[in-house]
Motif scaffolding. Structure first.
Motif, PDB file in Angstrom:
ATOM      1  N   LEU A 180       0.846  -1.206   0.000  1.00  0.00           N
ATOM      2  CA  LEU A 180       0.000   0.000   0.000  1.00  0.00           C
ATOM      3  C   LEU A 180       0.875   1.247   0.000  1.00  0.00           C
ATOM      4  CD1 LEU A 180      -2.844  -0.985   2.500  1.00  0.00           C
ATOM      5  CD2 LEU A 180      -2.901  -0.977   0.012  1.00  0.00           C
ATOM      6  N   LYS A 181       1.953   1.204   0.780  1.00  0.00           N
ATOM      7  CA  LYS A 181       2.860   2.359   0.806  1.00  0.00           C
ATOM      8  C   LYS A 181       3.504   2.560  -0.559  1.00  0.00           C
ATOM      9  CE  LYS A 181       3.750   3.090   5.514  1.00  0.00           C
ATOM     10  NZ  LYS A 181       4.733   3.510   6.498  1.00  0.00           N
ATOM     11  N   ALA A 182       3.948   1.458  -1.169  1.00  0.00           N
ATOM     12  CA  ALA A 182       4.580   1.565  -2.484  1.00  0.00           C
ATOM     13  C   ALA A 182       3.594   2.137  -3.500  1.00  0.00           C
ATOM     14  CB  ALA A 182       5.073   0.201  -2.935  1.00  0.00           C
ATOM     15  N   LEU A 183       2.319   1.798  -3.337  1.00  0.00           N
ATOM     16  CA  LEU A 183       1.319   2.286  -4.284  1.00  0.00           C
ATOM     17  C   LEU A 183       0.899   3.715  -3.985  1.00  0.00           C
ATOM     18  CD1 LEU A 183      -0.966  -0.849  -4.733  1.00  0.00           C
ATOM     19  CD2 LEU A 183       0.952  -0.080  -6.123  1.00  0.00           C
ATOM     20  N   GLY A 184       1.515   4.326  -2.978  1.00  0.00           N
ATOM     21  CA  GLY A 184       1.282   5.749  -2.753  1.00  0.00           C
ATOM     22  C   GLY A 184       0.327   6.075  -1.622  1.00  0.00           C
ATOM     23  N   ALA A 185       0.062   5.096  -0.723  1.00  0.00           N
ATOM     24  CA  ALA A 185      -0.828   5.399   0.398  1.00  0.00           C
ATOM     25  C   ALA A 185      -0.059   6.183   1.458  1.00  0.00           C
ATOM     26  CB  ALA A 185      -1.355   4.109   1.003  1.00  0.00           C
ATOM     27  N   PRO A 186      -0.541   7.363   1.844  1.00  0.00           N
ATOM     28  CA  PRO A 186       0.105   8.074   2.937  1.00  0.00           C
ATOM     29  C   PRO A 186      -0.174   7.379   4.269  1.00  0.00           C
ATOM     30  CG  PRO A 186      -1.835   9.275   2.202  1.00  0.00           C
ATOM     31  CD  PRO A 186      -1.690   8.095   1.301  1.00  0.00           C
ATOM     32  N   ALA A 187       0.623   7.715   5.297  1.00  0.00           N
ATOM     33  CA  ALA A 187       0.498   7.063   6.605  1.00  0.00           C
ATOM     34  C   ALA A 187      -0.936   7.153   7.128  1.00  0.00           C
ATOM     35  CB  ALA A 187       1.465   7.707   7.597  1.00  0.00           C
ATOM     36  N   ARG A 188      -1.556   8.306   6.888  1.00  0.00           N
ATOM     37  CA  ARG A 188      -2.908   8.532   7.412  1.00  0.00           C
ATOM     38  C   ARG A 188      -3.895   7.488   6.863  1.00  0.00           C
ATOM     39  NH1 ARG A 188      -7.443  11.767   6.298  1.00  0.00           N
ATOM     40  NH2 ARG A 188      -6.727  11.811   4.159  1.00  0.00           N
ATOM     41  N   THR A 189      -3.784   7.192   5.588  1.00  0.00           N
ATOM     42  CA  THR A 189      -4.691   6.225   4.961  1.00  0.00           C
ATOM     43  C   THR A 189      -4.552   4.857   5.612  1.00  0.00           C
ATOM     44  OG1 THR A 189      -4.601   7.392   2.874  1.00  0.00           O
ATOM     45  CG2 THR A 189      -5.224   5.064   2.789  1.00  0.00           C
TER      46      THR A 189
END
Ligand SMILES: Nc1ncnc2c1ncn2[C@@H]1O[C@H](COP(=O)(O)OP(=O)(O)OP(=O)(O)O)[C@@H](O)[C@H]1O
Ligand SMILES: [Mg+2]
Lengths: 233, 402
Positions: free
Chosen positions: B312-321
């Motif tokens: 999810l992080k690699a796909l661009g999810a910020p920490a908040r998400t």
């Protein structure tokens, strides 16, 4: 202007008492639309380089400019936004979410970016068609073959239409034939202008790229572009 | 990420691991159900006792012979012996107190009743006309005692429903002559069946004029004087007046105890309310345990899904998400658990009411609301830590696991 500019990049890992220089004094320019293969022995720093280019990792020293912008100083959330919009990842082990269907996996980056559902459906349908996955839309990853899984992963990497695709051994878990198919797919994307950087152990695959980088101990041992330029002098 | 997508993602994640999801939902629901059912029992007991106490009359001020140390309600007063007697004349004197609406002297004892060769032991209550009204007894047939001189009662009686059926069967009883002890009395009224309660069970009771009872028992003392104040507000005044009059009649000695129904009610109300609260507190511990279980389950989820978080992080999810996704999942587990527990609890309370119809086992609103809020907030609170841990994972390391 180069898409990617690395200047004096250092990345060190502390392993007990010893420090591993995964990347050392790395300088590299990659122009938009290039097709680059990164090769070299195991442990030479290929994955570390790719993670750095993908903003999953930060260098200990040096600067990284992506599309002219210094991205090393961005906050984690700003980096996440760059990853979301500008970079697509393809992994050796696919990294699909097992409980989601092929279509949902492809739509994941758009969902995370908060795109409207109608837009998402339309793009996913197009991608399923483009990647020959029409009849697999509702299949879970464990109901797909390795090649199909990697195609889903590539569809996911391209769904946000990023200008840069990073693939770390995308054929590593596939047999020769399916591997070729996957590489064909990636090359088609590159032919449409997407910058493609592929890490591979396979010399045959590496040779298909227009530019080869060979790494050793965290340094660039060979850059086919530079040698061509020197050769042309 | 859009809210609806976050919720759907969390839901799919929760249903993707049915065993651990079921377990934590179950734990949460048991906690909530425990609070709901236990407080329903506690509050049901309170309502039952208060209801029973209210049913013995309204605005009652009860005079007992003998002095109590505190002047307040003391259960020991109900059984202490009599140092100085209360008499019918004492009772009659209370009629002149302005705050007193009506009153009834009460003499109690046991005797035998016989009719047509049938004989049985009974409880006899000697009183006056207003006794039936003050005690809220209902008559099935006939009338209350006649309004007459308290010291010269007519030979009449009211009988309880059970005595009626045992002595007379289906034959009419009203107007018949019965023998109670050595007296022949005419039945002028029959009491409605009451069944078992905190108040006096009238089914095996015979009510006779107070003078008749006293001569039956060969005594001239009273067991109680029941005084009904004019209104709820007049209860303290009635109490003071009753005390003053009796003190004067007993040569300045305050040798009676006056208890008010209000005080008794308030005591029971407080006592049983505290009991309910204590029971609710104990049940709430199970809610906290459930919250910790949800936290554990979420921590396991973070470990299990490390690879997914990296992706999810690699796909661009910020920490908040990522934080929100995991927090929503914890919130879902606890709210579904809370809802299920609420339904279970209400079902349990309903079952108790079905099994014991006299017992008003309704959970109090405050307990239900507190249980639901505690469940949701512990779920969220204990969800925060795992969610933060997920959001702080290093994407490169997370991606290496799967
Ligand atoms: N998180 C880490 N902690 C410690 N050392 C690390 C870490 N990641 C990488 N390294 C070290 O950095 C060096 C480069 O690793 P990297 O994964 O980039 O190699 P690679 O070229 O991708 O190798 P392979 O072909 O086996 O994938 C290796 O010596 C590795 O042990
Ligand atoms: Mg590697």
């Amino acid at each position: 202007m180069a898409l990617i500019e690395l200047a004096a990049i250092e990345r060190r890992f502390q392993l007990g008492d010893t420090t591993v220089n995964a990347l050392a004094g790395l300088n590299l320019h990659i122009a938009a639309g290039e097709y680059v293969a990164v090769m070299g022995p195991s442990g030479s720093g290929k994955s570390t380089l790719l993670n750095l280019l993908g903003l999953l990792d930060r260098p200990d020293a040096g600067t990284y400019r992506l599309e002219g912008r210094d991205v090393t100083t961005l906050s984690p959330d700003e980096q996440a936004a760059v990853r979301s919009q500008r970079i697509g990842f393809v992994f050796q082990s696919f990294h699909l979410v097992p409980r989601l269907t092929a279509a949902e996996n492809i739509a994941l980056p758009m969902m995370l970016a908060g795109l409207a559902p109608a837009e998402r459906t339309q793009r996913v349908n197009q991608a399923l068609k483009d990647f020959g996955l029409d009849h697999r839309a509702d299949h879970k990853p464990d109901q797909l073959s390795g090649g199909q899984r990697q195609r889903v992963a590539i569809a996911r990497a391209t769904i946000m239409q990023p200008p840069l695709i990073l693939a770390d051994e995308p054929t590593g878990n596939l047999d020769r034939h399916t591997g070729e198919d996957v590489v064909d797919l990636l090359e088609t994307l590159n032919s449409r202008g997407v910058t493609l950087i592929v890490v591979t152990h396979d010399p045959g695959l590496g040779a298909r790229a227009r530019r080869q980088l060979v790494m050793e101990d965290g340094r660039l041992k060979h850059d086919s572009l530079a040698s061509r330029q020197t050769a042309c002098g | 990420m859009r809210l609806i997508d976050t919720l759907r993602f969390a839901r799919d994640a929760a249903t993707g691991y049915p065993v651990r999801t079921t377990l934590s939902v179950l734990a949460m629901s048991i906690g909530v159900a425990a609070v709901v059912i236990l407080t329903a029992l506690g509050d049901g007991a309170r309502r039952y006792v208060v209801g029973q106490f209210s049913s013995i009359g309204t605005n009652l001020v009860i005079v007992l012979p003998g002095r109590s140390g505190t002047g307040g309600f003391n259960p020991a007063n109900a059984i202490t012996s009599t140092p100085r007697d209360l008499t019918v004349d004492d009772a009659a004197a209370l009629k002149r107190a302005p705050a007193v609406h009506r009153l009834a002297p009460l003499a109690v004892g046991t005797s035998e009743i016989s009719y047509g060769g049938r004989l049985r032991e009974i409880m006899v209550a000697g009183s006056t006309r207003d006794f039936v009204a003050i005690r809220n007894f209902d008559l099935l047939q006939g009338d209350a005692l006649p309004d007459e001189d308290w010291n010269r009662g007519s030979p009449v009686a009211l009988i309880g429903a059970k005595i009626r059926s045992e002595m007379f069967g289906n034959a009419p009883a009203l107007g018949r002559l019965i023998r109670v002890g050595d007296r022949r009395l005419r039945i002028i009224g029959i009491l409605k069946p009451t069944g078992q309660g905190l108040g006096m069970n009238t089914d095996e009771l015979v009510i006779v004029p107070v003078s008749v009872a006293q001569s039956l028992f060969n005594s001239n003392t009273l067991f109680r004087i029941l005084v009904e104040a004019r209104s709820r507000e007049a209860i303290p005044q009635a109490r003071d007046e009753v005390l003053a009059i009796l003190k004067q009649r007993h040569r300045g000695e305050e040798d009676v105890t006056v208890i008010t129904q209000d005080a008794v009610l308030a005591t029971f109300d407080k006592l049983l309310g505290a009991l309910t609260l204590a029971v609710a507190g104990i049940a709430a511990i199970s809610l906290a345990v459930a919250g910790i279980l949800v936290m554990n389950v979420m921590l396991v989820a973070v470990t299990q899904r490390t690879g997914e978080i990296g992706l999810l992080k690699a796909l661009g999810a910020p920490a908040r998400t990522i934080r929100l996704a995991f927090l929503s999942e914890a919130a879902m587990l606890s709210s579904v658990g809370a809802l299920l527990g609420y339904l279970l609890g209400q079902g349990g309370a309903f079952a108790i009411r079905q099994a014991f119809p006299v017992f008003p086992a309704y959970p109090p609103d405050w307990a239900v609301i507190a249980a639901l809020l505690t469940a949701l907030s512990t779920g969220l609170l204990f969800g925060v830590m795992p969610a933060r841990r997920a959001a702080q994972l290093d994407p490169v390391l997370a991606l290496m696991k799967h």
